[in-house]
Design a protein around this motif. Structure first.
Motif, short mmCIF file in Angstrom:
data_model
loop_
_atom_site.label_atom_id
_atom_site.label_comp_id
_atom_site.label_asym_id
_atom_site.label_seq_id
_atom_site.Cartn_x
_atom_site.Cartn_y
_atom_site.Cartn_z
N UNK A 308 -16.40 -23.34 -24.82
CA UNK A 308 -16.24 -22.25 -23.85
C UNK A 308 -17.44 -22.27 -22.92
N UNK A 309 -17.20 -22.46 -21.62
CA UNK A 309 -18.25 -22.35 -20.61
C UNK A 309 -18.45 -20.87 -20.28
N UNK A 310 -19.63 -20.36 -20.60
CA UNK A 310 -19.90 -18.94 -20.46
C UNK A 310 -20.48 -18.57 -19.10
N UNK A 311 -20.81 -19.57 -18.29
CA UNK A 311 -21.43 -19.30 -17.01
C UNK A 311 -22.94 -19.24 -17.12
N UNK A 312 -23.61 -19.39 -16.00
CA UNK A 312 -25.07 -19.35 -16.00
C UNK A 312 -25.70 -20.50 -16.76
N UNK A 313 -24.99 -21.62 -16.88
CA UNK A 313 -25.52 -22.78 -17.58
C UNK A 313 -25.34 -22.74 -19.08
N UNK A 314 -24.63 -21.72 -19.61
CA UNK A 314 -24.42 -21.59 -21.04
C UNK A 314 -23.05 -22.13 -21.46
#
Length: 730
Positions: A308-314
């Protein structure tokens, strides 16, 4: 010239050449013939091979095929410092002299083995996954932070081919000597209109006659009859979510993994089978044993990866694995044609569950991962060996040796590793892992008393042991790019191999082995990436190295006090002109015990022996590999190429006692192939040969129990093989 001098010279030359190129070379254009960039996931994220401060050898699917890397045993021909020797169906994998020295049930490997991020715990189950691969990564040196337990030697990562968004597939048919028939294939494509749901099914079937014969029973040995299948489903339920589900199954049913006989170890101690009129073919692929060799194995597993790509590089990632394995092997450790022993049964049934959770962060200057790991394994193992001749002579025909037990393993770990670019081109990396492991052994150990009546009896000893260990394994490294295409790095890493409880064996608990590794290296590419030159020098400091011996009729594992490994590697890849590809590597190892005293199991009269200065098992001082591939001009459309590979390995000792009788002298093997690919890329054909000089190479050799008369037995690597492979690709 010593290898460390070559290492220094390589570094100077690479920096000088790279600096000149950075100042004067034009940017590569679309016609650049340089080497292909390889992307690996050795550090739990996708990175270019030349950009990570870790010694890794990686080959993609095309290179694996062209270099005839068909099984785990072929890894030593592609990666510096790697040695592979199968025995009794165990994958005995060594990296830089560190590997599995024991074949006891309950032992763990010293080199981690993973398929798509799921660890394969049992060494006997690691031989069934080598088909339809996208890439193989061989990480050299302890991987105590990101991989944790049982990675003191390094890690082998198999990455399978994944489903494609367009319809694709292939079918390869191979026919070779020993009536080898091999069928490999796969079909892959979308299950919906967008390709958000896609699947792949791959399979392999291998069957060949024996490399040897049982002349007493008139049947093949060292044959193969196996098949395997793998299915993968990928789903993208949302733009930021990806799911991969995988299931695999493998089966073997043949006469593989025999105990080849090498005669008696001691001239003054006769083998009972020979005394009673039996026969033996020493140092032969053929055997004379009256016991039929049997190999019966089943492996299967399920895995699921959710990202899962959480956004903000996470990015969050979960990797779940469940595997079961079952094997039963029948052999004769005495190796003669006389029935001194009943058939020896070695059986294992294992179930494992693993779960890893990762949180990855990526930014311009800071990259890192934090994770949790859980591993739960239940192993039921049995070793049964009867003594009909000895028992009858002592009035007790049911005389027996029997190990029967279970081992439950639970391992927990938390880890994190971060890399920060302090200033341009200078990065610092720090990481740490905490591991906690619990083992429980329950079972019975049965041993004949070797006494006449009225004291003749099978003595049953209950085995109930609980033990736990924990370890902290940090890593520190620094890397610097003086110019764009040259990286210098240095690292200090601690590794941990878990302690040992043997199944149904009263062997005292064996402590974990620990290692501190110190390494410095260079990775470089120049001449528009036509040449890649990598080198590394390393020093290992070992504590409580686990070693294996046979005492009387029992396999005993113990801790050596200390050992050290010093060495260096140089690895070269080049494509100097279009149509020519070259590779070469060299490894120097000085791997010795610093402090270790023990008794020789077959020469107890010698008392306590000081083995300080002896070489570690399976640690050749020198090993060299070289290969070349050339495109040949032809008058028809398509590509015709010829390839040759040479692998030379220095002398190898199979035990810590460093005896010539238990060694393999330096040996070189030669492989070659002629390959054709049609202009449209659909059709392929190749003529191939491996071990063309037909060298008889011992894979392993050991001294059997005293009741066999200290018989020497072991196994061989395959003889010369050759054949034709024809394939079609969609």
């Amino acid at each position: 010239m010593r290898l460390h001098h070559l290492f220094a010279a390589a570094a100077v030359a690479a920096i000088a050449t790279g600096s000149a190129q950075a100042q004067t070379a034009p940017a590569a254009d679309a016609d650049n013939i340089g080497l292909e960039e390889i992307v690996v996931t050795a550090q739990k994220r996708s990175e270019k091979l030349q950009d990570i401060p870790v010694t890794v050898t990686a080959l993609g699917a095309e290179a694996l095929e062209r270099r005839q890397v068909l099984s785990v045993s072929d890894l030593q021909s592609i990666a510096p410092g790697v040695s592979v020797g199968q025995h009794a169906g165990y994958n005995r994998l060594f990296i830089r002299g560190i590997g599995l020295t024991s074949i006891s049930s309950g032992q763990d490997p010293s080199v981690s083995f993973q398929v798509d991020g799921v660890v394969i715990g049992r060494p006997s189950a690691q031989l069934a996954s080598f088909f339809d691969l996208e890439r193989v990564e061989v990480l050299r040196g302890p991987q105590g932070t990101l991989y944790g337990r049982n990675a003191t030697g390094g890690s082998v990562n198999l990455i399978t081919r994944k489903p494609t968004r367009d319809l694709s597939g292939y079918l390869d048919l191979t026919y070779g000597n020993y009536d080898r028939i091999q069928l490999d294939g796969a079909i892959s494509g979308p299950l919906d209109g967008k390709g958000d749901v896609r699947a792949r099914i791959a399979f392999q079937k291998v069957k060949h006659d024996g490399y040897g014969r049982n002349v007493t029973l008139n049947e093949d040995v060292s044959d193969q009859d196996s098949w395997a299948v793998r299915g993968i489903l990928q789903v993208d339920p949302a733009a930021n979510v990806d799911i991969t589900l995988s299931a695999d199954y493998a089966r073997e049913d043949d006469h593989n993994y025999p105990f080849n006989g090498f005669g008696p170890y001691r001239s003054d101690v006769p083998m009972p089978g020979l005394l009673l009129g039996g026969t033996l073919l020493p140092n032969s692929r053929d055997v004379t044993t009256e016991v039929p060799t049997r190999n019966d194995r089943t492996f299967w597993g399920l895995s699921g990866t959710i990202g899962v790509d959480l956004g903000g590089g996470l990015r969050f990632q979960s990797i779940t694995g469940y595997r079961k394995s079952r094997r039963a092997n029948i052999n004769d450790p005495e190796t003669t044609s006389y029935a001194v022993f009943s058939p020896t049964l070695t059986a294992e049934n294992a179930r494992q569950f693993s779960q890893e959770l990762q949180l990855l962060y990526t930014s311009d200057r800071l990259n890192g991962v934090a994770g949790l790991f859980y591993y739960d394994e239940s192993l039921k193992a049995e070793l049964d060996l009867g003594f009909p001749v000895i028992g009858a002579a002592l009035g007790f025909p049911a005389a027996d040796y029997h190990e029967d037990g279970t081992i439950d393993i639970k391992a927990y770990a938390a880890f994190t590793q971060w890399t920060y670019e302090v200033v341009d081109h200078l990065r610092l990396t720090a990481g740490v892992r905490y591991s906690d492991e619990k083992r429980r052994s329950n079972g019975t150990f049965t041993i004949f008393s070797f006494m006449p009546p009225p004291n003749a009896a099978n003595v049953v000893v209950p085995v109930h042991v609980d033990k736990s260990w924990h370890a902290l394994t940090p890593k520190f490294s620094i890397d610097y790019k003086p110019v764009e295409n040259v990286m210098l790095y240095a690292s200090a890493t601690r590794g941990f191999k878990s302690g040992v409880l043997l199944s149904g064996n009263p062997n005292p608990p064996v402590n974990p082995e620990y290692i501190w590794s110190y390494e410095a290296g260079i990775k470089s590419s120049f001449l528009d990436n036509r040449v890649q030159l990598n080198a590394a020098a390393f020093y290992y400091d070992f504590k409580d190295l686990q070693v294996n011996r046979i005492i009387n009729v029992s396999i005993v594992t113990e801790n050596a006090a200390a050992a050290r490994v010093k060495g260096a590697e140089v690895e070269l890849r080049a494509r100097p002109v279009e149509g020519v590809t070259l590779n070469a590597d060299a490894t120097y190892l000085d791997a010795t015990f610093r402090k270790y005293s023990t008794k020789h199991p077959a020469r107890p009269e010698l008392g306590l022996l000081d083995l300080s200065g002896n070489r570690l098992a399976n640690a050749p001082k020198w090993s060299l590999n070289a290969g070349a591939e050339f495109d040949l001009p032809i008058g028809v459309p398509g590509r015709l190429s010829a390839r040759g590979d040479v692998a030379w390995t220095g002398k190898v000792y199979f035990t810590e006692f460093n005896e010539n009788l238990l060694s393999q002298d330096a040996v070189a093997t030669v492989d070659a192939s002629l390959q054709y690919e049609s202009e449209d890329g659909h059709w392929r054909a190749s003529l191939f040969g491996k071990n063309l000089t037909n060298r008889k190479i011992v894979a392993n050799k050991f001294i059997a129990a005293q009741t066999t008369g200290f018989a020497l037995n072991g196994g061989f690597k395959p003889p010369r093989t050759y054949g034709l492979r024809v394939g079609y690709r969609l």
